[in-house]
Design an enzyme around this catalytic site. Structure first.
Site, mmCIF file in Angstrom:
data_model
loop_
_atom_site.group_PDB
_atom_site.id
_atom_site.type_symbol
_atom_site.label_atom_id
_atom_site.label_comp_id
_atom_site.label_asym_id
_atom_site.label_seq_id
_atom_site.Cartn_x
_atom_site.Cartn_y
_atom_site.Cartn_z
ATOM 1 N N GLY A 434 -13.378 6.870 39.537
ATOM 2 C CA GLY A 434 -12.051 6.304 39.251
ATOM 3 C C GLY A 434 -11.618 5.187 40.163
ATOM 4 N N GLU A 486 -7.974 1.647 39.955
ATOM 5 C CA GLU A 486 -6.746 2.224 40.517
ATOM 6 C C GLU A 486 -6.139 1.425 41.670
ATOM 7 O OE1 GLU A 486 -7.564 6.313 41.447
ATOM 8 O OE2 GLU A 486 -8.473 6.717 39.493
ATOM 9 N N ARG A 517 -8.609 11.053 57.212
ATOM 10 C CA ARG A 517 -7.981 10.944 55.892
ATOM 11 C C ARG A 517 -6.672 11.746 55.876
ATOM 12 N NH1 ARG A 517 -6.232 9.003 51.244
ATOM 13 N NH2 ARG A 517 -6.646 10.235 49.391
ATOM 14 N N GLU A 607 -9.043 25.374 44.716
ATOM 15 C CA GLU A 607 -8.315 25.665 45.955
ATOM 16 C C GLU A 607 -7.079 26.530 45.710
ATOM 17 O OE1 GLU A 607 -5.076 22.319 47.429
ATOM 18 O OE2 GLU A 607 -7.170 21.790 47.340
ATOM 19 N N CYS A 645 -14.176 18.473 43.197
ATOM 20 C CA CYS A 645 -15.021 18.163 44.354
ATOM 21 C C CYS A 645 -14.723 19.088 45.527
ATOM 22 C CB CYS A 645 -14.830 16.712 44.783
ATOM 23 S SG CYS A 645 -13.137 16.262 45.183
ATOM 24 N N HIS A 696 -18.204 10.301 50.985
ATOM 25 C CA HIS A 696 -17.458 10.570 52.207
ATOM 26 C C HIS A 696 -18.253 10.231 53.462
ATOM 27 C CE1 HIS A 696 -15.124 12.869 49.262
ATOM 28 N NE2 HIS A 696 -14.116 12.673 50.076
#
Length: 757
Positions: A434, A486, A517, A607, A645, A696
């Protein structure tokens, strides 16, 4: 009798995200290691002085970390994977960053350790690695340095350490028939040394975090838990700390171990008074987590005042604290200068939560409630705010929902044929997740628009220019399904919140997600609805530039909910349903304007899963239905993607299948496709896009390595259902990294296609 107060940890990012800025400057070689460490020390000192100023009886130390606290524990225990060890076996802060981010140079690259979610939060940790020859020793003494710093500020220092059993649970091995309990004696030996060092420094209490006590533990784990803590018995008072849930089902452990205190999360634990009265020995401290460490609403201190008064009738040893570490909330509400006062007074960030604990402990100690009554007064006026913002239309829609509103018209088998004919994609279609790089120029552009330095027309023109660049670059790379990149979005949740009714925003409400982050979760404070299209203009423009399909990009209802600070007066299910209905309108507009592929990201689905098995089905039922409600009206020929993810998917694979997305993209690159193992036994019916590029890490994946991963995937996933993509969005990477990585991804795929043809 005195009621003491404390917190389980304070945000480590700094009041102005100083740690993030320093980390990234160090990684780009703009500051020295000495400068980085000075900034870290300055943050720690300010955090300690803030706790002291707010009236805390114990100052938490050891809650700071250079990347994440599990990785800090790995360093403290000397459990360094061999591939990161230097020839002289020296470990320092660079070793820590290598484990987290990998090592890359012109000749070679070393993959970082895996990263996954910290229980049921959006915080990520670096997964410890275990092997039969793992070495453990107390060679990283950062904790002792931080204790020395803290002792210069106050006497009542409480070190915070992740417990040995939770550390052992959180790690993983790549060896077959490996028994992690074979490492336990080595780990406990290091903890014993650490406790001895703490005792020499005059430490009276140490906080040992064992969050796995909220999980369903097997008999062998319970047995080893008891053996471990009996071995660790020492002259330091251990406050065994639990959070994120109730531990009543593991009380047999607590009764068998020599601890001096136990911390219970009363916010998420749902304990009742009788449990607190009968299950804990009178001679241990009962620490009650009553200030919510995961949400930003003010605490109803008066409610807890009367609860604790009842408890004090039958026991004396009471502390009060935060439910969990305050690292999950922003630092200081007083930094929010633009927020309306009538809303601002409803919230407590980390600094204010410390003060709440002071207010309550002081009220209990002096037997006066006047300050508590003043503190919670805004919460009482919140009801009027809700009434004024009530959306009867949304509430009526929810009441009128039927079973059919949660199903697509036809099965995947039928949809697949229609989508194949409409989209005409090649075998092994290539796409990205994205986002594309968020450059400084782009961030400055959004900031200028937000501060009204440029007009909306100027802003839109410049965003269109960036979208055009993104499309051109993807076409050059020969990607099959494109994205607009985006550029208009600061964050995948915050952006949607800004364009929906019912959300409130902060300027400095940053929370650490992992490493450097940080995210700025919006606040849900009233009913949610969509007033006008959110993404339509951007996606329409992108699609007008190319004949290839461009994906519409949305964030899913569960992720928007869980990555926001939700209101607490209605259920999560109701909030998610409101978001679903808003997104449903957005999807209708996208589809009506010729967008034939729409991705609805749900990285937070896993989560949100409750920690105990007994509670999981109820959550999954409404979470899955929220997604299905969002997409139930789309045409068979419209292809729905979703993305997840950095979670363990094996235990919810059936629920992921129940989402009935046409294509699911998941993170697998960092674990060397290990997650795909669950698809060997579970025949996933729809299409899958494993991540073939770990975004990452700054490492550039090599073409030959991607080919190996694709071949590995082809053995498990049918070729006609296999997609090729990175494992997550590319916003945190540079354009140089992205172009090289995607070039290798495409060339690897084309070589596989040529073999297949």
């Amino acid at each position: 009798m005195t009621i003491f107060n404390h917190i389980l940890g304070f945000p480590r990012i700094g009041f102005q995200r100083e740690l993030k800025i320093a980390q990234e400057m160090y990684w780009s070689k703009k500051i020295s290691k000495i400068k980085l460490k000075k900034i870290g020390k300055k943050i720690r000192i300010k955090n300690l002085k803030t706790q002291q100023k707010m009236g805390l009886d114990f100052l938490s130390v050891g809650d700071f970390s250079w990347y994440d606290h599990v990785l800090s524990t790995t360093m403290m225990l000397g459990n360094i994977p061999k591939r990161f060890m230097t020839s002289n076996n020296k470990i320092d802060i660079d070793t820590l960053f290598y484990i987290a981010r990998g090592v890359s140079d012109h000749n070679n690259s070393t993959n970082p350790s895996e990263m996954t979610k910290w229980f049921n939060t959006n915080y990520h940790y670096i997964v410890p690695e275990f092997s039969t020859d793992s070495v453990f020793n107390f060679s990283w003494k950062q904790l002792l340095k931080e204790i020395d710093e803290a002792l210069l500020i106050g006497k009542n220092i409480k070190p915070v350490i992740l417990g040995p059993m939770s550390y052992l649970w959180l790690g993983k091995t790549y060896e077959v028939n490996f028994n992690r309990f074979d490492l336990l004696d080595k780990i406990l030996h290091v903890y014993k040394i650490i406790f001895s060092c703490l005792k020499k420094k005059g430490i009276q209490w140490v906080q040992i975090d064992e969050p796995i006590l909220s999980l369903d533990l097997s008999p062998v784990w319970k047995k080893n838990f008891i053996l471990s803590y009996n071995y660790l018995k020492c002259n330091i008072n251990i406050l065994l700390t639990t959070y994120f849930g109730n531990i009543s089902h593991n009380l047999d452990i607590i009764k068998e171990i020599p601890i001096k205190g136990i911390h219970l999360d009363l916010v998420s634990g749902n304990y009742n008074l009788s449990e607190l009265k009968t299950n804990f020995s009178q001679d241990i401290v009962l620490s009650l987590g009553i200030v919510n460490g995961k949400n930003i609403w003010k605490t109803d201190l008066l409610k807890y005042y009367f609860l604790i008064k009842k408890i004090l009738k039958y026991r004396d040893n009471i502390w009060i604290g935060s439910s969990c570490s305050l690292m999950h909330v922003p630092v200081d509400i007083n930094q929010e200068k633009k927020m309306k006062t009538e809303l601002k007074v409803l919230f407590s960030f980390a600094v204010q939560k410390c003060y709440e604990l002071y207010l309550l402990s002081n009220a209990l100690n002096i037997n006066k409630t006047d300050l508590l009554e003043s503190w919670i007064l805004p919460l009482l006026s919140y009801n009027n705010i809700i009434k004024n913002n009530k959306n009867n239309d949304i509430q009526d829609k929810i009441l009128n929902l039927k079973t059919k509103d949660y199903k697509r018209k036809n099965s995947y088998k039928i949809r697949y044929k229609k989508q194949k004919n409409k989209l005409n994609l090649p075998i092994l279609p290539i796409t990205t997740i994205g986002s594309f790089p968020q450059t400084k120029d782009l961030r400055d552009l959004r900031s200028s628009f937000k501060e009204k330095l440029i007009t909306k027309k100027e802003y839109k023109k410049k965003i269109f220019k960036i979208i055009k660049y993104n499309i051109i670059e993807q076409e050059k790379l020969n990607i099959d399904v494109l994205v607009h990149g985006e550029p208009e979005r600061n964050d995948m949740v915050e952006y949607f919140g800004e364009n929906l009714e019912g959300f409130l925003f902060t300027d400095y409400g940053w929370v650490q997600s992992y490493g450097s982050r940080c995210v700025k979760p919006p606040i849900i404070y009233s009913d949610i609805s969509r007033v006008s299209p959110i993404t339509l203009d951007w996606i329409k423009y992108a699609q007008s530039l190319t004949k290839k399909p461009v994906k519409g990009m949305l964030t899913g209802p569960v992720t928007i909910l869980l990555w926001s600070f939700p209101r607490e007066d209605i259920s999560h299910k109701t909030i998610a349903t409101q978001i679903s209905l808003a997104l449903k309108d957005e999807i209708y507009d996208l589809e009506k304007n010729g967008i034939n592929i729409i991705q609805i990201d749900e990285p937070a689905l896993r989560e949100g899963l409750p920690l105990r098995d007994i509670d999981k089905k109820k959550y999954l039922d409404w979470a899955i239905n929220s997604f299905k409600l969002t997409v139930s009206d789309v045409k068979d020929s419209t292809q729905i993607h979703t993305h997840m993810c950095y979670c363990e998917f094996n235990d919810i694979i059936q629920s992921i299948s129940d989402l009935d997305a046409d294509v699911i993209t998941i993170e697998t690159a960092r674990s060397n496709m290990e997650i795909l193992a669950c698809f060997k036994n579970f025949k996933y019916p729809n299409s899958i896009g494993p991540g073939f590029y770990d975004i990452h890490s700054p490492n550039i994946p090599k073409e030959i390595d991607i080919i190996k991963l694709i071949k590995k995937s082809m053995k498990i996933i049918p070729i006609k259902k296999l997609w090729i993509n990175p494992d997550c969005g590319l916003k945190t990477r540079t354009w140089i990294e992205v172009k090289y990585a995607l070039k290798n991804l495409v060339s690897a795929t084309l070589k596989i296609r040529s073999i297949l043809s």
